[in-house]
Design a protein around this motif. Structure first.
Motif, short mmCIF file in Angstrom:
data_model
loop_
_atom_site.label_atom_id
_atom_site.label_comp_id
_atom_site.label_asym_id
_atom_site.label_seq_id
_atom_site.Cartn_x
_atom_site.Cartn_y
_atom_site.Cartn_z
N VAL A 162 51.39 9.22 -25.70
CA VAL A 162 52.34 10.23 -25.23
C VAL A 162 51.58 11.41 -24.64
N LEU A 163 50.49 11.78 -25.30
CA LEU A 163 49.69 12.91 -24.83
C LEU A 163 49.08 12.60 -23.46
N THR A 164 48.57 11.37 -23.29
CA THR A 164 48.00 10.98 -22.00
C THR A 164 49.06 11.02 -20.91
N ALA A 165 50.25 10.52 -21.26
CA ALA A 165 51.28 10.37 -20.23
C ALA A 165 51.92 11.69 -19.86
N THR A 166 52.03 12.62 -20.82
CA THR A 166 52.80 13.84 -20.55
C THR A 166 52.00 15.12 -20.73
N HIS A 167 50.82 15.03 -21.33
CA HIS A 167 50.02 16.21 -21.69
C HIS A 167 50.78 17.14 -22.62
N GLU A 168 51.63 16.55 -23.43
CA GLU A 168 52.42 17.34 -24.38
C GLU A 168 52.29 16.75 -25.77
N ARG A 169 52.19 17.62 -26.79
CA ARG A 169 52.26 17.16 -28.17
C ARG A 169 53.50 17.72 -28.84
N ASP A 170 54.10 18.70 -28.19
CA ASP A 170 55.24 19.39 -28.76
C ASP A 170 56.51 18.57 -28.51
N MET A 171 57.13 18.11 -29.61
CA MET A 171 58.30 17.25 -29.44
C MET A 171 59.47 17.99 -28.82
N GLU A 172 59.46 19.33 -28.92
CA GLU A 172 60.54 20.11 -28.30
C GLU A 172 60.51 19.97 -26.78
N ARG A 173 59.41 19.47 -26.23
CA ARG A 173 59.27 19.37 -24.78
C ARG A 173 59.19 17.91 -24.32
N LEU A 174 59.55 16.97 -25.20
CA LEU A 174 59.50 15.56 -24.82
C LEU A 174 60.93 15.00 -24.78
N GLY A 175 61.05 13.71 -24.83
CA GLY A 175 62.37 13.08 -24.85
C GLY A 175 62.49 12.00 -23.81
N GLY A 176 63.29 10.98 -24.11
CA GLY A 176 63.57 9.94 -23.13
C GLY A 176 62.41 9.06 -22.74
N LEU A 177 61.33 9.08 -23.53
CA LEU A 177 60.15 8.32 -23.11
C LEU A 177 60.34 6.81 -23.22
N ILE A 178 61.38 6.36 -23.93
CA ILE A 178 61.58 4.92 -24.07
C ILE A 178 61.82 4.27 -22.70
N HIS A 179 62.35 5.06 -21.75
CA HIS A 179 62.57 4.50 -20.42
C HIS A 179 61.29 4.48 -19.60
N ARG A 180 60.44 5.47 -19.83
CA ARG A 180 59.22 5.57 -19.03
C ARG A 180 58.08 4.77 -19.65
N MET A 181 58.04 4.67 -20.98
CA MET A 181 56.94 3.97 -21.65
C MET A 181 57.53 2.96 -22.62
N PRO A 182 58.17 1.89 -22.12
CA PRO A 182 58.89 0.98 -23.02
C PRO A 182 57.98 0.28 -24.03
N LYS A 183 56.77 -0.09 -23.61
CA LYS A 183 55.91 -0.85 -24.53
C LYS A 183 55.39 0.05 -25.64
N THR A 184 54.91 1.23 -25.28
CA THR A 184 54.47 2.18 -26.30
C THR A 184 55.60 2.45 -27.27
N ALA A 185 56.83 2.55 -26.74
CA ALA A 185 57.98 2.86 -27.60
C ALA A 185 58.18 1.78 -28.64
N ILE A 186 58.03 0.52 -28.25
CA ILE A 186 58.24 -0.57 -29.22
C ILE A 186 57.19 -0.48 -30.33
N ALA A 187 55.92 -0.34 -29.93
CA ALA A 187 54.86 -0.29 -30.94
C ALA A 187 55.06 0.92 -31.86
N PHE A 188 55.40 2.06 -31.27
CA PHE A 188 55.58 3.27 -32.06
C PHE A 188 56.76 3.11 -33.01
N LEU A 189 57.80 2.43 -32.54
CA LEU A 189 58.98 2.22 -33.39
C LEU A 189 58.62 1.38 -34.61
N ILE A 190 57.82 0.33 -34.39
CA ILE A 190 57.41 -0.51 -35.52
C ILE A 190 56.60 0.33 -36.51
#
Lengths: 669, 322
Positions: free
Chosen positions: A358-386
């Motif tokens: 997430v940090l590489t893709a967005t340069h953000e660690r603050d969750m208040e400034r993230l969101g919706g990444l499941i559409h942009r990073m679907p594979k990372t999202a699956i692994a992170f969900l597990i």
């Protein structure tokens, strides 16, 4: 043979570190260093795995360096082999991840030489077989990891984190040094073999356990010694964060097990009570701290504190049971603790890799400034969900199995004769249940606000999926979470030699059970079958989906959000991490953190912006380290006078000190 | 041959249990609603209305938000499947079924946690304020209810010496256990937890139409069509699950524990269904007597359950006789 291979691999790590430092000025050695680390870690991992599974004998070797009379002893037994697996699995996967992630580093030479050295030092700690080699490797581990923590040194927060880490590491090593001094006795026999053989007075072993709790606990992250973790772990690059959080804390656990269970022998059951209580408080406070965070990596670091608490609950139970001779329950609790060590190293590394992606893709660690990444990073999202589901102890994944084993051990506790333990253990069980439930809430928050919903900033809206190496590393770990969750019997059997060595009992052999069920004591008492549950879930899910697609309409329409008829376009109208945690903050935080919400609402007609703030008081800093630091400052100021004395006064001081020491020695004899 | 036949017989018994909890669930909900309506001096919907509702929802088009991800689409099926597995593993009419040992009480509680986790994620998927509100409150309630539930598990396990539901039911259906203070406290706590987990009054109001008072309903606000049908069905199965759990732990009398003839099973099934409908009729009696609580009164309500569970466990640690 395996021990020699392991030592050669460690030497190879050091060689890579030196080469990286020497050659790094000419060309960028990123790929070479990480590829070499990956290869060496894999060799070490396979060696240790083969040794543990084959039930290899305990091997030891004495090297001709170190202290002149002592030499350097190294030993490979079942416990070391298990921790070698944890370290080198983490090391190998982190190196694989870094093959992709490490390229984004601005100043690679601030990480590269220290990375293999750090891996080498962690491996050396679990192989060391005398106090000198142990402390030397321990300190080397602290220093090399410190260098990685401070690699992004231009941010003031990181410099402060590294400073606090260094302080805590020095303090921890000092405690361990004193503990070894107590255990070695007046003759100074620092080899572990002679410490193990010696008789320890109750007084010395009790004091040593307290010192080890401080020394190893500060590395592992027991409350209130955890303060450096949430500062230092996020400061490092993410693959190193995974090693710090997923692996190095486990080396702290190893030190505790090695000294308390192996070297000291059989302490009184009351120490089990101390360890249990500290573990329970650590688990509960760790997850509450994590819930208050909105920095993704800091949230994960606080969760490490929680999981260390769970591990120490298992260890405390094992100590109490072993001291009372209830070996089957001791084996159960100890297996639960070791299983959780393995599990946590797997899913915490996975989650830190995800945070790094997430940090590489967005340069953000603050969750208040993230969101919706499941559409942009679907594979990372699956692994992170597990990873999120595994760490929340949800069946059929692995985190549940180790907590289940710990619960089963708690249920065996009415057999203990001591009243204090009888009353403490259910309370700790309730704390464990509470922290498991809060962990689930925390990871709904972490995954929900980072990957789900609508992007809150352009950075999140324009994220792209990360490289193949990072994804491969994440999916290997996610696969392990599933594997250890549905076939836990294999892992439990793998742990059996280490358990037998340290607590004297073993759980029933799990691979002999019908349908691969795990049975802690006997079938009529309790059993759990991850495989059957998994098959049931898959088949009932498939059945449901088939039935629905057979009998229901498949008409689907995409439309705007409904939101009760008042959809608001601004992504700021979504729930944020802070608002998600608000109910729990109100319920638990007002007591523990004295949470105070400040609402500044302008009068009607006033056009200035309203403001909402939350004030959280960290009790550990406010009531622990704050007064401590002020006390030290006060003492230093007053001792400052001693710096400007005349020569006569100095001589008097030296003389008085000498007399005092002689009196102490005379009294001691 | 006889062995294969015996295996198939056992498999059929397990299958009956698995399907009965799903097939009966809407009817149980219908009974609850009917009794509630009568208590409110209304006539109320027909008993079979929940079946009609699910059938109707299945034939309505499902509307998805533009930014709904796969989690939103998979979650209803996943939640239903996991709740179903958990419900199928609780002994309803017979103990010692084929797969009764594959999960104990702790695992069943955790399975419900898995379902809740995915539903809470689905609530946050579209990114609305209501979804987040529902998820956040649901997880807060769970974080209060789950420790209380585990203390109930401890209580029962300490009395029975096992966490295996099948063994617990077999033991408790004999007179050997007798009346115990600890079990009474556990039943008290269990009712509170069941009310909270099933989103009933006074914690949550399943019939509310005022958004700010919703918890569970706010979380699933965006759902429609077949997805909503699945979520409704999962909620109904979960209610049956809690009723079955109360029956299995506290009134297992009449359960087929020894004899394995068809007549014994049929009798046990009739007894189980009778108990289920009695509980379904009792639930609205409590509900109509109470008003819904404010959100930040929940800790008091669930804290009571926690305290009762903790007291029961401490009593048992003091003496196994309580």
């Amino acid at each position: 043979m395996p021990l020699v291979v392991a030592l050669l691999c460690i030497a190879a790590f050091f060689a890579v570190a030196v080469l990286a430092a020497a050659l790094g000025q000419r060309r960028d050695p990123t790929t070479t260093v990480y590829a070499a680390s990956l290869a060496i870690s894999t060799v070490l991992l396979l060696t240790a795995l083969a040794h543990l599974i084959a039930g290899g004998p305990t091997l030891s070797v004495r090297m001709p360096f170190g202290l002149p009379v002592l030499g350097a002893h190294f030993r490979l037994d079942a416990l070391s082999a298990f921790f070698l697996i944890v370290i080198d699995l983490g090391g190998a996967v982190a190196s694989l991840y870094a093959l992709g992630y490490g390229r984004h580093e601005d100043a690679p030479m601030r990480v590269l030489p220290y990375y293999p050295a750090f891996l080498a030092a962690m491996n050396l700690v679990v192989l060391a077989d005398d106090a000198f080699a142990f402390l030397l490797s321990w300190e080397f581990m602290s220093l090399s990891s410190w260098a990685i923590v401070i690699s992004h040194h231009r941010e003031p927060a990181n410099v402060r984190a590294a400073y606090i880490y260094l302080l805590m590491a020095c303090f921890g090593t000092l405690s361990l040094l004193l503990a070894f001094g107590l255990l070695a006795g007046a003759n100074g026999s620092f080899a572990f073999a002679s410490i193990r053989g010696a008789e320890h007075t109750a007084w010395a072993s009790g004091l040593a356990i307290i010192l080890v709790l401080i020394g190893a606990g500060s590395k592992a992250g027991l409350v209130p010694l955890h303060v450096w973790l949430p500062l230092a772990h996020p400061a490092a690059p993410s693959h190193a964060s995974a090693l710090l959080s997923g692996v190095m804390t486990k080396v702290g656990v190893y030190a505790f097990i090695r000294i308390v269970f192996d070297l000291i022998g059989s302490p009184s059951p009351w120490f089990g009570l101390v360890v249990l209580a500290i573990g329970g408080i650590t688990a509960f406070l760790g997850v509450l701290y994590a819930l208050m965070q909105h920095d993704l990596k800091r949230l994960l670091a606080y969760h490490t504190v929680e999981n260390i608490g769970i591990i120490f609950i298992g260890l405390g139970l094992a100590l109490a049971f072993r001291a009372n001779g209830i070996y089957f329950a001791a084996a159960l609790a100890f297996t639960g603790a070791l299983f959780h060590v393995f599990n946590h190293s797997v899913f915490k590394s996975l989650l830190f890799f995800g945070a790094g992606a997430v940090l590489t893709a967005t340069h953000e660690r603050d969750m208040e400034r993230l969101g919706g990444l499941i559409h942009r990073m679907p594979k990372t999202a699956i692994a992170f969900l597990i990873g999120c589901m595994a760490i929340s102890a949800l069946p059929p994944l692995n985190g549940f199995v180790s907590e289940w084993l710990t619960f089963q051990a708690i249920l065996a506790s009415p057999q203990l004769p001591q009243w204090g333990l009888k009353l403490t253990i259910p309370a700790v069980g309730a704390l464990l249940a509470l922290s498991a439930a809060l962990a689930a809430a925390c990871f709904v928050k972490a995954f929900g606000t980072t990957f789900l919903g609508r992007p809150r900033t352009p950075a999140a809206a324009n994220a792209v999926e990360v490289d193949r190496f990072s994804l491969a590393a994440m999916f290997i770990l996610a696969g392990l979470c599933v594997f250890a969750g549905i076939l836990p019997g294999i892992v439990i059997d793998g742990l059996a030699p280490a358990v037998a060595q340290l607590v004297g009992g073993v759980m029933p052999k799990q691979s002999a059970m019908a349908w691969l069920t795990i049975v802690p004591v006997e079938q009529s008492r309790s059993s759990y079958n991850g495989l059957i549950i998994f098959v049931f879930m898959v088949s009932s899910g498939t059945l449901t989906a088939l039935a629905i697609h057979r009998f229901a309409t498949r008409a689907t329409r995409r439309s705007d959000i409904w939101d009760c008829g008042f959809p608001l376009d601004a992504p700021q109208t979504q729930y944020t991490p802070s608002s998600f945690a608000q109910p729990i903050r109100r319920v638990f935080g007002t007591v523990v953190f004295r949470v105070h919400e400040v609402l500044d609402m302008p009068q009607p007609g006033d056009t200035r912006a309203g403001h909402f703030g939350v004030r959280v008081i960290d009790p550990v800093w406010r009531f622990g380290y704050g007064p401590l630091a002020r006390g030290i400052g006060w003492l230093a100021k007053h001792f400052d006078r001693l710096q400007f004395l005349t020569i006569r006064s100095y001589l008097t001081l030296v003389f008085c000190a000498l007399i005092l020491l002689l009196v102490v020695v005379a009294a001691w004899r | 041959m006889a062995m294969i036949f015996g295996f198939l017989y056992e498999l059929a018994l397990q299958g009956v249990q698995m399907f009965i909890v799903v097939l009966i669930a809407p009817l149980v909900m219908g009974v609850t609603r009917k009794v509630r309506a009568h208590l409110l001096r209304r006539i109320g919907p027909p008993l079979l209305q929940p079946y009609f509702d699910i059938w109707k929802l299945m034939h309505k088009e499902a509307v998805l938000a533009h930014n709904a991800s796969w989690i939103y689409r998979v979650a209803p099926y996943f939640v239903f499947a996991v709740t179903w597995v958990a419900a199928a593993l609780i002994p309803t009419y017979a103990s010692g079924l084929l797969f009764s040992w594959s999960a104990d009480l702790i695992a069943i509680v955790a399975l419900l946690g898995t379902a809740r986790f995915s539903l809470a994620l689905a609530g946050m998927d579209v990114g609305t304020a209501f979804g987040g509100l529902g998820s956040s409150r649901e997880m807060m309630i769970a974080s209060l209810a789950e420790p209380a539930m585990l203390l109930i598990v401890f209580t029962v396990a300490l009395v029975a010496g096992t966490t295996q539901l099948s063994s617990i039911a077999a033991l408790f259906s004999t007179a050997a256990v007798g009346l115990r203070v600890s079990l009474a406290l556990a039943l008290f706590a269990m009712m509170f937890v069941g009310i909270a987990e099933n989103a009933r009054i006074p914690i949550d109001n399943p019939a509310t139409h005022l958004e700010l008072t919703m918890v569970h309903e706010a979380m699933v606000l965006e759902y429609s069509g077949r997805h909503l049908a699945m979520i409704e069905a999962a909620a109904q199965v979960k209610l049956v699950l809690y009723f079955s759990l109360i029956i299995c732990l506290f009134v297992p009398f009449g359960m087929a524990t020894g004899e394995r003839s068809l007549a014994a099973f049929a009798f046990a099934m009739a007894v189980y269904l009778a108990k289920l409908f009695v509980l379904a009729a009792l639930l609205p009696v409590g509900e109509t007597a109470l008003a819904k609580m404010r959100v930040f009164r929940y800790p008091v309500f669930l804290g009571g359950a926690f305290a009762a569970g903790a007291l029961a466990v401490f009593l048992l640690f003091v003496s196994r006789g309580f």
